[in-house]
Design a protein around this motif. Structure first.
Motif, PDB file in Angstrom:
ATOM      1  N   LEU B 111      -7.702  -2.172   4.488  1.00 37.57           N
ATOM      2  CA  LEU B 111      -7.696  -3.298   3.839  1.00 37.57           C
ATOM      3  C   LEU B 111      -8.346  -3.778   2.656  1.00 37.57           C
ATOM      4  N   HIS B 112      -9.537  -3.424   2.876  1.00 38.53           N
ATOM      5  CA  HIS B 112     -10.199  -4.082   2.193  1.00 38.53           C
ATOM      6  C   HIS B 112     -10.470  -2.902   0.923  1.00 38.53           C
ATOM      7  N   HIS B 115      -5.665  -2.280  -0.753  1.00 39.18           N
ATOM      8  CA  HIS B 115      -6.036  -3.541  -0.883  1.00 39.18           C
ATOM      9  C   HIS B 115      -7.185  -3.822  -2.251  1.00 39.18           C
ATOM     10  N   LEU B 116      -8.318  -3.878  -1.966  1.00 42.13           N
ATOM     11  CA  LEU B 116      -8.614  -4.731  -2.684  1.00 42.13           C
ATOM     12  C   LEU B 116      -9.804  -3.467  -3.581  1.00 42.13           C
ATOM     13  N   ASN B 133      -3.832  -3.595  -8.383  1.00 40.99           N
ATOM     14  CA  ASN B 133      -4.156  -3.934  -7.038  1.00 40.99           C
ATOM     15  C   ASN B 133      -3.028  -2.583  -6.648  1.00 40.99           C
ATOM     16  N   ILE B 134      -2.668  -3.503  -4.841  1.00 38.95           N
ATOM     17  CA  ILE B 134      -2.263  -1.477  -3.950  1.00 38.95           C
ATOM     18  C   ILE B 134      -0.170  -1.476  -4.701  1.00 38.95           C
ATOM     19  N   GLY B 148      -2.113   2.619   3.153  1.00 36.39           N
ATOM     20  CA  GLY B 148      -3.094   1.602   3.551  1.00 36.39           C
ATOM     21  C   GLY B 148      -2.553   0.970   4.229  1.00 36.39           C
ATOM     22  N   ARG B 152      -2.816  -0.198   8.429  1.00 32.86           N
ATOM     23  CA  ARG B 152      -3.228  -1.864   9.034  1.00 32.86           C
ATOM     24  C   ARG B 152      -2.126  -1.487  10.200  1.00 32.86           C
ATOM     25  N   ARG B 386     -17.405  -6.879   8.789  1.00 34.59           N
ATOM     26  CA  ARG B 386     -18.830  -7.735   7.522  1.00 34.59           C
ATOM     27  C   ARG B 386     -20.032  -7.771   7.411  1.00 34.59           C
ATOM     28  N   ARG B 448     -17.225  -8.280  -4.011  1.00 36.01           N
ATOM     29  CA  ARG B 448     -16.745  -7.465  -3.630  1.00 36.01           C
ATOM     30  C   ARG B 448     -16.827  -5.799  -3.005  1.00 36.01           C
ATOM     31  N   ASP B 451     -17.251  -7.322   0.812  1.00 33.88           N
ATOM     32  CA  ASP B 451     -16.487  -8.350   1.572  1.00 33.88           C
ATOM     33  C   ASP B 451     -16.525  -9.790   1.931  1.00 33.88           C
ATOM     34  N   PRO B 452     -16.751 -10.250   1.535  1.00 34.25           N
ATOM     35  CA  PRO B 452     -17.159 -11.546   1.534  1.00 34.25           C
ATOM     36  C   PRO B 452     -15.737 -12.528   2.915  1.00 34.25           C
TER      37      PRO B 452
END
Lengths: 175, 483
Positions: B111-112, B115-116, B133-134, B148, B152, B386, B448, B451-452
């Protein structure tokens, strides 16, 4: 087999009811509670065209399950000042809504669904009014009343999916 | 005149962060602070509850990585029920938990990245946010976006099969698990219709690493230098030095690779790790007590894990690890943006581990639970997506929890994230009087990389915008921008 595939033989549109929220946070779990509450009714009525799902939040992979249905009803809690519950039509949106968030909006998932899977299910967001958000598993009594009203409201539409197009005529739209 | 810039997302209940950047009269950065509102009330909430409820209750803490909390609490409760400190579970119990954990790490990292992060890489960090964005990825690189989404989905299905359900999973219990994996479930993942099978996940994981390596080779100045700074690194490793995301001993190395925490037992973490409190934030600042608050802070997460581990015990990830390590000539990698590279190697490792576990017949065995002599205190530590996650509980004679202490991954990375913001802010904002989109983007991208997780316990409703507010030294608002 998905609800849609299961019902191709009788041509009923596939309906996905997807509740999201954290049921460990009282009324934040109204969406999940809605799905659990309607499950036995769906089974009793043998509504095999209805698929039920639930999670903490929506995410990008939910575009896949959306793409396999004709009508999608997202159910979420809200603390907005509404009466009991309201419904809004979801239009696709590609605006990213998070900073470092790991969840996405119904509009965002719908947009992914359209762009990746080329499917455009009729999509609604059902908001149920919540009141309490603490570390408890139970939905508040007030939230439960709203949940029950929402359940009774939606059942006729599930029995007659063709009427979904006019659902907003029977309910106050969300602001 | 001193000015303060604030970047503040908004959420429904709690769990938000903001960045404040203080400028002097010359618009030079004089101070930066990343504020994350960590929810500490959970530790009090769980007091008085029966210990066996903890693995399920702690999932209320976070809807983003509930599996990590579920397993960390279960590991602590293993100790309390006398099932040992990591080596006392039955093979099926430990392997089911590992499968659940690798599924969690896999889907979280995917996801990270997709997506990000991939939108930043594909379109540039200063590209129009509406395409960054995705969905923008889907329009320009549909194959990547599909990967992606389906990766997921695969990880989520692994979690559901091992934890029992997607929400408030019950798979891990004190001393074991409550279900094994059926042959049908196993075959679904091993032989599932393309693309939902583990071999495809491995293939796509390799593709993602190649994608990043190509990008890095063409953009090394940005990727190598942005928010790069020397630091200590901490994680669990297996006793033989291998990467192990589920269990091991705690190791820390300094920026040059010297071991500064020598493979200690997680049960003794309080002997080595302290937490500093600062007046301007609720989130604590962990550090290695032997080295003090100033020199003892450390990074956790993918970058740290690839710096502490001697090798990766899966062949394809090990090959990628060797390429990765060669880039820094075997020395620790202190480049924050290389966290993305490290994260993708962990995606591949997780996929390989899932395949190895799915092919292990132990998963179909029925001896699910171990019990021994009860003790009153237990610590559960694992490597969450994380970073290192600590759960520590003490119970009383009535089997009720009387003390809980949690150090979550984002807390462990508190000082490094503040350092990253400071570096980027100084680079991007010095001498600038205006709040610009590229400035905001650079700060956002630096944060980012870690990935907090800013949204503990519940999902946010609606938008979570970035907001920048500019104040003078008298705290009067002189400008505000939001995106």
């Amino acid at each position: 087999m998905t609800a849609k595939e299961n019902n191709q033989k009788n041509s009923k549109p596939g309906i996905l009811i997807y509740g999201y929220g954290n049921p460990g946070r009282e009324d934040d779990g109204l969406g999940n509670g809605f799905v659990e509450a309607i499950r036995s009714w769906v089974e009793d009525k043998k509504l095999t065209n209805i698929e039920l799902d639930s999670n903490y939040q929506l995410n990008i992979e939910d575009a896949d399950i959306m793409a396999r249905n004709d009508i999608v009803l997202f159910v979420d809690a809200t603390e907005e000042p509404i009466d009991n519950f309201c419904i809004s039509t979801v239009e696709p949106s590609d605006s990213r809504v998070e900073f470092t968030m790991h969840a996405v909006s119904p509009a965002f998932v719908l947009d992914i669904c359209q762009k990746i899977f080329k499917k455009n299910p009729l999509t609604y967001l059902f908001h149920i009014k919540g009141y309490q958000w603490n570390f408890k598993e139970d939905i508040s009594p007030e939230g439960k009343k709203n949940l029950n009203k929402a359940l009774e409201f939606i059942k006729p539409f599930l029995l007659n999916p063709g009427s979904f197009h006019s659902i907003k005529d029977d309910i106050a739209p969300c602001k | 005149m001193s000015k303060k810039i604030t970047i503040e997302p908004v959420t429904r209940v709690e769990g938000h962060g903001k960045v404040t950047i203080h400028l002097d009269d010359n618009n030079d950065v004089i101070q930066t602070r990343l504020h994350i509102v960590e929810f500490r009330g959970f530790e009090r909430f769980i007091q008085g509850r029966p210990y066996w409820e903890a693995p399920v209750l702690v999932q209320r803490l976070c809807g983003i990585c509930p599996v990590s909390h579920h397993l960390a609490a279960a590991k602590a409760m293993d100790v309390i029920v006398g099932a040992g400190t990591g080596d006392g579970l039955t093979p099926v119990a430990e392997k089911m938990r590992r499968l659940m954990h690798y599924g969690q790490v896999f889907q979280s990292h995917v996801l990270h990245f997709f997506h990000l992060v991939s939108p930043d890489l594909l379109f540039g960090i200063n590209a129009d946010p509406t395409i960054r964005n995705i969905i923008g990825v889907a329009m320009e690189h549909k194959d990547l976006a599909v990967q992606g989404v389906m990766m997921r989905k695969f990880g989520q299905e692994i979690i559901k099969a091992t934890a029992g359900k997607k929400i408030h999973g019950t798979g891990a219990i004190p001393g074991g698990i409550n279900k094994n994996l059926s042959i049908e479930e196993r075959d679904h993942f091993l032989k599932g219709e393309d693309p939902l099978n583990v071999d495809k996940m491995i293939e796509w994981s390799l593709g993602a690493i190649e994608f990043f390596r190509n990008y890095q080779s063409k953009n090394s100045e940005l990727i190598d230098n942005m928010a790069a700074f020397p630091s200590n690194h901490l994680s669990l490793v297996r006793k033989d030095g291998a990467m192990d995301l589920y269990h091991g001993v705690i190791r820390a190395v300094d920026a040059n690779g010297k071991k500064i925490l020598h493979d200690v037992d997680p049960q003794d973490y309080l002997d080595y790790i302290g937490e500093e409190v600062k007046s301007w934030t609720y989130m604590k600042f962990p550090f290695l007590t032997e080295y003090g608050k100033e020199k003892g802070w450390y990074r956790v997460g993918p970058l740290a894990r690839l710096n502490t581990a001697d090798f990766i015990p899966s062949p394809l990830a090990q090959k990628e690890f060797e390429i990765y390590k060669a880039y820094t000539k075997g020395k620790p990698n202190n480049m924050s943006m290389h966290t993305h590279w490290a994260r993708l190697i962990e995606v591949l490792h997780s996929a390989e581990m899932m395949k190895e576990l799915l092919n292990d017949s132990d998963l179909q065995k029925n001896n699910l639970e171990t019990k021994g002599n009860k003790v009153y205190e237990g610590v559960g530590v694992l490597e969450a997506p994380r970073g290192t996650l600590f759960h520590h509980y003490r119970i009383n004679d009535q089997d009720l929890i009387e003390m809980a202490n949690l150090i979550v991954s984002t807390t462990n990375n508190n000082t490094p994230m503040n350092k990253a913001v400071e570096m980027v802010a100084k680079e991007q904002m010095d001498g600038h009087a205006l709040i610009t989109e590229p400035m905001m983007n650079a700060v956002e991208v630096a944060i980012r990389a870690y990935d907090p997780c800013l949204s503990c316990a519940t999902h946010a409703l609606g938008k979570m915008p970035l907001e920048i507010s500019l104040y003078n030294k008298n705290n009067q608002l002189i400008d505000r921008k939001r995106k």
